[in-house]
Scaffold this motif. Structure first.
Motif, PDB file in Angstrom:
ATOM      1  N   GLN A   7       0.830  -1.206   0.000  1.00  0.00           N
ATOM      2  CA  GLN A   7       0.000   0.000   0.000  1.00  0.00           C
ATOM      3  C   GLN A   7       0.866   1.257   0.000  1.00  0.00           C
ATOM      4  OE1 GLN A   7      -2.375  -0.629   3.556  1.00  0.00           O
ATOM      5  NE2 GLN A   7      -4.209  -0.916   2.287  1.00  0.00           N
ATOM      6  N   ARG A   8       1.874   1.276   0.857  1.00  0.00           N
ATOM      7  CA  ARG A   8       2.753   2.438   0.943  1.00  0.00           C
ATOM      8  C   ARG A   8       3.481   2.677  -0.376  1.00  0.00           C
ATOM      9  NH1 ARG A   8       7.852   3.071   2.565  1.00  0.00           N
ATOM     10  NH2 ARG A   8       8.031   0.999   3.481  1.00  0.00           N
ATOM     11  N   ARG A   9       3.946   1.608  -0.968  1.00  0.00           N
ATOM     12  CA  ARG A   9       4.657   1.706  -2.252  1.00  0.00           C
ATOM     13  C   ARG A   9       3.744   2.274  -3.337  1.00  0.00           C
ATOM     14  NH1 ARG A   9       7.455   3.017  -5.418  1.00  0.00           N
ATOM     15  NH2 ARG A   9       8.898   1.895  -6.729  1.00  0.00           N
ATOM     16  N   ARG A  10       2.499   1.802  -3.376  1.00  0.00           N
ATOM     17  CA  ARG A  10       1.539   2.299  -4.362  1.00  0.00           C
ATOM     18  C   ARG A  10       1.216   3.773  -4.136  1.00  0.00           C
ATOM     19  NH1 ARG A  10      -2.674  -2.836  -4.742  1.00  0.00           N
ATOM     20  NH2 ARG A  10      -1.478  -3.986  -6.306  1.00  0.00           N
ATOM     21  N   ILE A  11       1.051   4.173  -2.887  1.00  0.00           N
ATOM     22  CA  ILE A  11       0.741   5.569  -2.584  1.00  0.00           C
ATOM     23  C   ILE A  11       1.935   6.461  -2.930  1.00  0.00           C
ATOM     24  CG2 ILE A  11       0.209   7.217  -0.738  1.00  0.00           C
ATOM     25  CD1 ILE A  11      -2.187   5.475  -1.698  1.00  0.00           C
ATOM     26  N   GLU A  12       3.149   5.993  -2.644  1.00  0.00           N
ATOM     27  CA  GLU A  12       4.344   6.762  -3.016  1.00  0.00           C
ATOM     28  C   GLU A  12       4.390   6.993  -4.525  1.00  0.00           C
ATOM     29  OE1 GLU A  12       7.537   4.387  -1.521  1.00  0.00           O
ATOM     30  OE2 GLU A  12       7.343   5.164   0.517  1.00  0.00           O
TER      31      GLU A  12
ATOM     32  N   PHE B  92      -5.512   6.961   0.017  1.00  0.00           N
ATOM     33  CA  PHE B  92      -4.607   8.077  -0.238  1.00  0.00           C
ATOM     34  C   PHE B  92      -4.821   9.165   0.816  1.00  0.00           C
ATOM     35  CE2 PHE B  92      -2.950  11.896  -2.133  1.00  0.00           C
ATOM     36  CZ  PHE B  92      -1.864  11.474  -2.891  1.00  0.00           C
ATOM     37  N   ALA B  93      -6.070   9.523   1.045  1.00  0.00           N
ATOM     38  CA  ALA B  93      -6.379  10.562   2.028  1.00  0.00           C
ATOM     39  C   ALA B  93      -5.969  10.136   3.432  1.00  0.00           C
ATOM     40  CB  ALA B  93      -7.870  10.899   1.981  1.00  0.00           C
ATOM     41  N   GLY B  94      -6.133   8.851   3.739  1.00  0.00           N
ATOM     42  CA  GLY B  94      -5.749   8.361   5.057  1.00  0.00           C
ATOM     43  C   GLY B  94      -4.243   8.404   5.288  1.00  0.00           C
ATOM     44  N   VAL B  95      -3.475   8.150   4.240  1.00  0.00           N
ATOM     45  CA  VAL B  95      -2.015   8.118   4.357  1.00  0.00           C
ATOM     46  C   VAL B  95      -1.425   9.516   4.228  1.00  0.00           C
ATOM     47  CG1 VAL B  95       0.099   7.286   3.253  1.00  0.00           C
ATOM     48  CG2 VAL B  95      -1.828   5.739   3.551  1.00  0.00           C
ATOM     49  N   VAL B  96      -1.872  10.275   3.225  1.00  0.00           N
ATOM     50  CA  VAL B  96      -1.275  11.567   2.902  1.00  0.00           C
ATOM     51  C   VAL B  96      -1.920  12.708   3.691  1.00  0.00           C
ATOM     52  CG1 VAL B  96      -0.775  13.170   0.993  1.00  0.00           C
ATOM     53  CG2 VAL B  96      -0.647  10.714   0.621  1.00  0.00           C
ATOM     54  N   GLY B  97      -3.177  12.541   4.072  1.00  0.00           N
ATOM     55  CA  GLY B  97      -3.854  13.586   4.823  1.00  0.00           C
ATOM     56  C   GLY B  97      -4.715  14.491   3.974  1.00  0.00           C
ATOM     57  N   GLN B  98      -4.781  14.220   2.679  1.00  0.00           N
ATOM     58  CA  GLN B  98      -5.644  14.978   1.779  1.00  0.00           C
ATOM     59  C   GLN B  98      -5.975  14.124   0.569  1.00  0.00           C
ATOM     60  OE1 GLN B  98      -3.564  18.555   0.716  1.00  0.00           O
ATOM     61  NE2 GLN B  98      -1.627  17.497   0.445  1.00  0.00           N
ATOM     62  N   SER B  99      -7.015  14.504  -0.134  1.00  0.00           N
ATOM     63  CA  SER B  99      -7.443  13.732  -1.304  1.00  0.00           C
ATOM     64  C   SER B  99      -6.402  13.856  -2.415  1.00  0.00           C
ATOM     65  CB  SER B  99      -8.791  14.260  -1.801  1.00  0.00           C
ATOM     66  OG  SER B  99      -8.622  15.551  -2.369  1.00  0.00           O
ATOM     67  N   PRO B 100      -6.424  12.927  -3.379  1.00  0.00           N
ATOM     68  CA  PRO B 100      -5.485  13.030  -4.505  1.00  0.00           C
ATOM     69  C   PRO B 100      -5.587  14.355  -5.250  1.00  0.00           C
ATOM     70  CG  PRO B 100      -6.499  10.864  -4.482  1.00  0.00           C
ATOM     71  CD  PRO B 100      -7.207  11.685  -3.443  1.00  0.00           C
ATOM     72  N   SER B 101      -6.802  14.850  -5.483  1.00  0.00           N
ATOM     73  CA  SER B 101      -6.948  16.118  -6.208  1.00  0.00           C
ATOM     74  C   SER B 101      -6.418  17.288  -5.384  1.00  0.00           C
ATOM     75  CB  SER B 101      -8.400  16.349  -6.622  1.00  0.00           C
ATOM     76  OG  SER B 101      -9.251  16.293  -5.497  1.00  0.00           O
TER      77      SER B 101
ATOM     78  N   LEU C  59       3.297  10.422  -9.477  1.00  0.00           N
ATOM     79  CA  LEU C  59       2.542  10.664 -10.711  1.00  0.00           C
ATOM     80  C   LEU C  59       1.686  11.916 -10.604  1.00  0.00           C
ATOM     81  CD1 LEU C  59       1.481   7.001 -11.611  1.00  0.00           C
ATOM     82  CD2 LEU C  59       3.183   8.425 -12.790  1.00  0.00           C
ATOM     83  N   LEU C  60       1.111  12.158  -9.446  1.00  0.00           N
ATOM     84  CA  LEU C  60       0.289  13.355  -9.270  1.00  0.00           C
ATOM     85  C   LEU C  60       1.141  14.630  -9.316  1.00  0.00           C
ATOM     86  CD1 LEU C  60      -2.116  12.068  -6.503  1.00  0.00           C
ATOM     87  CD2 LEU C  60      -2.738  12.631  -8.862  1.00  0.00           C
ATOM     88  N   ARG C  61       2.381  14.542  -8.838  1.00  0.00           N
ATOM     89  CA  ARG C  61       3.276  15.703  -8.862  1.00  0.00           C
ATOM     90  C   ARG C  61       3.838  15.977 -10.244  1.00  0.00           C
ATOM     91  NH1 ARG C  61       5.801  13.380  -4.395  1.00  0.00           N
ATOM     92  NH2 ARG C  61       7.542  12.760  -5.722  1.00  0.00           N
ATOM     93  N   THR C  62       4.074  14.933 -11.025  1.00  0.00           N
ATOM     94  CA  THR C  62       4.867  15.092 -12.246  1.00  0.00           C
ATOM     95  C   THR C  62       4.098  14.906 -13.549  1.00  0.00           C
ATOM     96  OG1 THR C  62       5.552  12.772 -12.181  1.00  0.00           O
ATOM     97  CG2 THR C  62       6.979  14.371 -11.059  1.00  0.00           C
ATOM     98  N   THR C  63       2.846  14.508 -13.495  1.00  0.00           N
ATOM     99  CA  THR C  63       2.081  14.304 -14.727  1.00  0.00           C
ATOM    100  C   THR C  63       0.732  15.004 -14.635  1.00  0.00           C
ATOM    101  OG1 THR C  63       0.875  12.304 -14.036  1.00  0.00           O
ATOM    102  CG2 THR C  63       3.091  11.983 -14.959  1.00  0.00           C
ATOM    103  N   ASP C  64       0.065  15.069 -15.761  1.00  0.00           N
ATOM    104  CA  ASP C  64      -1.290  15.613 -15.819  1.00  0.00           C
ATOM    105  C   ASP C  64      -2.320  14.502 -16.008  1.00  0.00           C
ATOM    106  OD1 ASP C  64      -0.465  18.262 -15.517  1.00  0.00           O
ATOM    107  OD2 ASP C  64      -0.110  18.489 -17.670  1.00  0.00           O
ATOM    108  N   LEU C  65      -1.930  13.277 -15.698  1.00  0.00           N
ATOM    109  CA  LEU C  65      -2.851  12.151 -15.851  1.00  0.00           C
ATOM    110  C   LEU C  65      -4.090  12.365 -14.987  1.00  0.00           C
ATOM    111  CD1 LEU C  65      -0.386   9.123 -15.572  1.00  0.00           C
ATOM    112  CD2 LEU C  65      -1.681   9.802 -17.595  1.00  0.00           C
ATOM    113  N   PRO C  66      -5.263  11.972 -15.481  1.00  0.00           N
ATOM    114  CA  PRO C  66      -6.453  12.014 -14.632  1.00  0.00           C
ATOM    115  C   PRO C  66      -6.249  11.107 -13.409  1.00  0.00           C
ATOM    116  CG  PRO C  66      -7.058  11.609 -16.923  1.00  0.00           C
ATOM    117  CD  PRO C  66      -5.567  11.522 -16.840  1.00  0.00           C
ATOM    118  N   ILE C  67      -6.875  11.454 -12.315  1.00  0.00           N
ATOM    119  CA  ILE C  67      -6.699  10.698 -11.075  1.00  0.00           C
ATOM    120  C   ILE C  67      -7.124   9.243 -11.259  1.00  0.00           C
ATOM    121  CG2 ILE C  67      -7.492  10.501  -8.683  1.00  0.00           C
ATOM    122  CD1 ILE C  67      -7.422  13.597  -8.641  1.00  0.00           C
ATOM    123  N   THR C  68      -8.127   9.008 -12.073  1.00  0.00           N
ATOM    124  CA  THR C  68      -8.543   7.629 -12.344  1.00  0.00           C
ATOM    125  C   THR C  68      -7.408   6.841 -12.999  1.00  0.00           C
ATOM    126  OG1 THR C  68     -10.828   8.348 -12.626  1.00  0.00           O
ATOM    127  CG2 THR C  68     -10.249   6.190 -13.513  1.00  0.00           C
ATOM    128  N   ASP C  69      -6.692   7.453 -13.933  1.00  0.00           N
ATOM    129  CA  ASP C  69      -5.558   6.776 -14.567  1.00  0.00           C
ATOM    130  C   ASP C  69      -4.437   6.517 -13.574  1.00  0.00           C
ATOM    131  OD1 ASP C  69      -6.936   6.812 -16.930  1.00  0.00           O
ATOM    132  OD2 ASP C  69      -5.660   8.296 -17.920  1.00  0.00           O
TER     133      ASP C  69
END
Length: 146
Positions: A60-65, A97-106, A70-80
């Protein structure tokens, strides 16, 4: 360190390497346990004792990392992004994601900036070298005697 402990650590490293490499694939405990030649229950206990977390938590941690990257470096839709890191449910991904990072992906994408490279890395990467630049030679400069 005894031989048995060394072998165990090597087996757990093999499992962790498989998770790192195949984090976006469907990974189950049986498959990971087969890599270490142990039962799934023994894998969970041993992995936790070696790395301090279960294989599932590490995955889980690896996937969230990776999703954060990807969210920082690409413009991919969150679904992708969700699908690329191995989740099939956008809701489950967003909640985790929100539980680990503290905010939603968007929300993360809105405030996250690409992380700059450490200055020592930049200096090493951009340092001129005769090994990487064939035009630079180590010939001695011509003298007035030549």
């Amino acid at each position: 360190m005894g031989e048995a402990r060394e072998r165990t650590n090597r087996d757990m490293l093999r499992v962790r390497d498989a998770i790192d490499r195949d984090f976006a694939d469907e990974l189950d405990l049986e498959t990971l346990a087969a890599l270490a030649h142990v039962s799934p229950d023994h894998l969970v206990r041993t992995f936790r004792s070696v790395f301090g977390e279960t294989p599932h938590r590490y995955l889980q941690r690896r996937r969230i990392e990776r999703a954060m990257f990807l969210l920082r470096t690409t413009d991919l839709p969150i679904t992708d992004v969700c699908l690329r890191v191995g989740y099939t449910s956008l809701g489950a991904f967003s909640e985790l994601f929100a539980g680990v990072v503290g905010q939603s992906p968007s929300a993360y994408r809105e405030v996250a900036e690409p992380m700059p490279a450490h200055s020592s890395f930049v200096m090493a990467w951009t340092r001129p070298s005769s090994h990487t630049h064939p035009s630079i030679s180590r010939k001695r400069p011509p003298s007035s005697d030549d």
